[in-house]
Design an enzyme around this catalytic site. Structure first.
Site, short mmCIF file in Angstrom:
data_model
loop_
_atom_site.label_atom_id
_atom_site.label_comp_id
_atom_site.label_asym_id
_atom_site.label_seq_id
_atom_site.Cartn_x
_atom_site.Cartn_y
_atom_site.Cartn_z
N HIS A 97 0.82 -1.21 0.00
CA HIS A 97 0.00 0.00 0.00
C HIS A 97 0.85 1.26 0.00
O HIS A 97 0.38 2.34 0.36
CB HIS A 97 -0.99 -0.02 1.17
CG HIS A 97 -2.23 -0.78 0.84
ND1 HIS A 97 -2.42 -2.08 1.23
CD2 HIS A 97 -3.31 -0.45 0.11
CE1 HIS A 97 -3.58 -2.51 0.77
NE2 HIS A 97 -4.14 -1.54 0.09
N ASP A 161 -6.13 4.52 10.04
CA ASP A 161 -7.55 4.62 9.66
C ASP A 161 -8.00 3.38 8.91
O ASP A 161 -9.16 2.99 8.99
CB ASP A 161 -7.77 5.84 8.76
CG ASP A 161 -7.56 7.13 9.51
OD1 ASP A 161 -7.59 7.10 10.75
OD2 ASP A 161 -7.36 8.16 8.85
N GLU A 274 -10.03 13.13 15.11
CA GLU A 274 -9.47 13.51 13.82
C GLU A 274 -10.23 14.73 13.32
O GLU A 274 -11.04 15.32 14.06
CB GLU A 274 -9.58 12.35 12.81
CG GLU A 274 -8.63 11.20 13.11
CD GLU A 274 -8.40 10.26 11.94
OE1 GLU A 274 -8.93 10.52 10.84
OE2 GLU A 274 -7.70 9.24 12.13
#
Ligand code: FAD
Length: 512
Positions: A97, A161, A274
């Site tokens: 990723h 996340d 956040e």
């Protein structure tokens, strides 16, 4: 993926482009079929395409150690190679990723860490008898760690996340999310690691045992060794979450409240914080809000052009339920949000942590997942956040014809990070995590997004805003030296100690 045992010598390339034979006496499970090579050449960023010569699918850490010892010139396995110094590149790959080829190894060997997680004994995630930690194969994903821990009523304390990232991959960066202000990044919540150094030595390290390697590897961008096991801190798991999104039209009020919330120390403090931006020149996703409120939220964004969304969560279970009303009441009374724009959902703990999976499904369904992702992530010192907002958010982002993707914007505390680790953050007690998670595709042109990124960086440089980039990819050595600043000498010294042939994670472009 097709898995084939390589029964013949495998040809790869050295750093100098010379052919190297991986002899069968090394006894490695190596893949060279086009599918495996192609899968290891791309990543989530969809920007680079770098072919390895082979993919190693190891079933034991010892296989990785053998590969690295051979790459360093240990010929005890080698009856057939004709070269004197193999010196090929090796990169661990977790979930791939990365954004710009950081897990690639041009011509060399990509080590598929998922293979090690699948063969780990007794399991990829082993929770300790007292539930205070888990020993985890580094190729396992955080979602697997969470699932195994929850089965025992415990949980890691800090998350990214998105949970479908490998443990080794996030520990090589930092691993940040909405729990960082309370618990620090994932690299601050590791007790011990097993690492195979670039020289092929298998070493256990911790703050007390081989600390130089331990701290080097955490945030070390894969430069010093391949993590095979991580001992992750766990704590009691809650069962449910009150998840709030609270809207602001005033940036100062938004940051003031965020900063106050991350400084609280009593039981009423939130567990997750956040923030993100909703802009009239972007896709205004109102799906979090009740159906009956979605139109007025969209109108608010149109009216102000930009709305700041404070996102907080409070965890609870039957024992902590009584305090929840008090927490919500305090937030309602003390925060300076736009009146009547506070929204709440009540969700299971796992669903809350796994929330980005729904976004992934949505993006996949409209063809916007497997597109180029020129993401730009950075840490902005608190003292300059107003200038950053004026120059970057209002001056650049809001003036784009259209924006795509999410912009994250939230503060965190420096005291939860350990400066001995390789990860770099600004030199201020509070700094903001800012992520421009834009994707090219549809009407969004890759070059335009790259140009916006350049202008953001130039604005910060020209205005003297001392940002630190996160998940960055520099191609010039001077940019890496500037990035690491006072830590550069330790970083390069550790490279000489643990990977003197400079074989590991070449896709980071630090020592090539
Ligand atoms: P890879 O891309 O496979 O590898 C990354 C680097 O680490 C490479 O240099 C590789 O060689 C090295 N590496 C991998 N495994 C090991 C190992 N076992 N030992 C040593 N080196 C290793 N980051 C955050 O901090 N917070 C977030 O909330 C967050 N959200 C994300 C959401 C999405 C959708 C995506 C795509 C990325 C997100 N990231 C986030 C970034 C992510 O943490 C990094 O890209 C991370 O490297 C991904 O892990 P991976 O397993 O895919 O790593």
């Amino acid at each position: 993926m097709t898995l084939l045992m390589c029964l013949t010598p495998t040809l790869i390339k050295s750093q100098e482009g010379i052919d190297v034979l991986l002899p069968i006496t090394l006894n490695l499970t190596v893949l060279t079929d086009p599918f495996s090579i192609s899968a290891a050449s791309r990543d989530f960023g969809n920007i680079t395409d770098v072919n390895p010569g082979a993919v190693l699918c190891p079933s034991t850490p010892a296989e990785v150690a053998r590969l690295l010892r051979f790459a360093n010139g240990d010929f005890s396995y080698d009856s057939e190679s004709t070269t004197s110094s193999p010196g090929f590149k090796v990169a661990a790959r977790g979930q791939g990723h990365s954004l710009r080829g950081q897990a690639s190894a041009p011509g060399g060997v990509v080590v598929n860490m998922t293979c090690l997680a699948k063969t780990a004994t007794p399991a990829a995630v082993v929770v300790s008898a007292d539930g205070t930690y888990a020993d985890v194969a580094a190729g396992a994903m955080w979602v697997e760690v969470l699932e195994a821990a929850l089965a025992r009523g415990v949980s890691p304390v800090t998350f990214t996340d998105y949970l479908y990232l490998s443990v080794g991959g996030t520990l090589s960066n930092a691993g940040i999310g909405g729990q960082v202000f309370r618990h620090g990044p994932q690299i601050s919540n590791v007790h011990e690691l097993d690492v195979i150094t670039g020289k092929g030595d298998m070493v256990t390290c911790s703050p007390k045992l081989n600390p130089e390697l331990f701290y080097g590897v955490l945030g070390g961008l894969g430069q010093f060794g391949i993590i095979t096991r991580a001992r992750i801190a766990l704590d009691h798991a809650p069962t449910r979450v009150k998840w709030l999104r609270i809207l602001y039209s005033d940036f100062s009020a938004f940051t003031r409240d965020q900063e106050r919330l991350i400084s609280m120390a009593n039981d009423l403090r939130v567990d997750f914080l956040e923030g993100q931006l909703m802009m009239s020149n972007g896709i205004v996703d109102t799906s979090f809000f009740p159906l009956s409120d979605q139109t007025r939220v969209a109108s608010l964004v149109n009216e102000h052009r930009i709305i700041y969304v404070l996102e907080v969560a409070k965890y609870y279970d039957t024992t902590t339920l009584p305090i929840i009303d008090q927490v919500i009441d305090t937030l309602t009374r003390t925060l300076g949000f736009t009146s009547e724009f506070m929204f709440m959902q009540d969700v299971p703990y796992f669903d809350f942590l796994n929330r980005v999976r729904n976004e992934e499904d949505k993006l996949r369904s409209i063809g916007l997942w497997e597109v180029p992702h020129p993401w730009l992530n950075m840490f902005v010192p608190k003292s300059r956040v107003l200038d950053f907002h004026e120059g970057v958010i209002k001056g650049l982002l809001l003036n784009q014809t259209a924006t795509s993707g999410v912009t994250l914007f939230y503060p965190t505390n420096r005291n939860k990070w350990n400066n001995l680790m390789s990860a770099m953050i600004p030199n201020e007690d509070v700094f903001y995590v800012v992520g421009f998670l834009q994707s090219a595709g549809g009407s969004h042109n890759f070059e335009e997004l790259e140009s916006l990124n350049d202008r953001i960086i130039n604005f910060c440089n020209n205005s003297g805003i001392k940002i630190k980039e996160y998940l960055m990819h520099y191609t010039k050595k001077e940019d890496w030296i500037k990035h690491f600043g006072p830590k550069w000498s330790d970083f390069s010294r550790r490279k000489m100690m643990f990977d003197p042939e400079k074989l590991l994670s070449p896709g980071q472009d630090i020592f090539n």
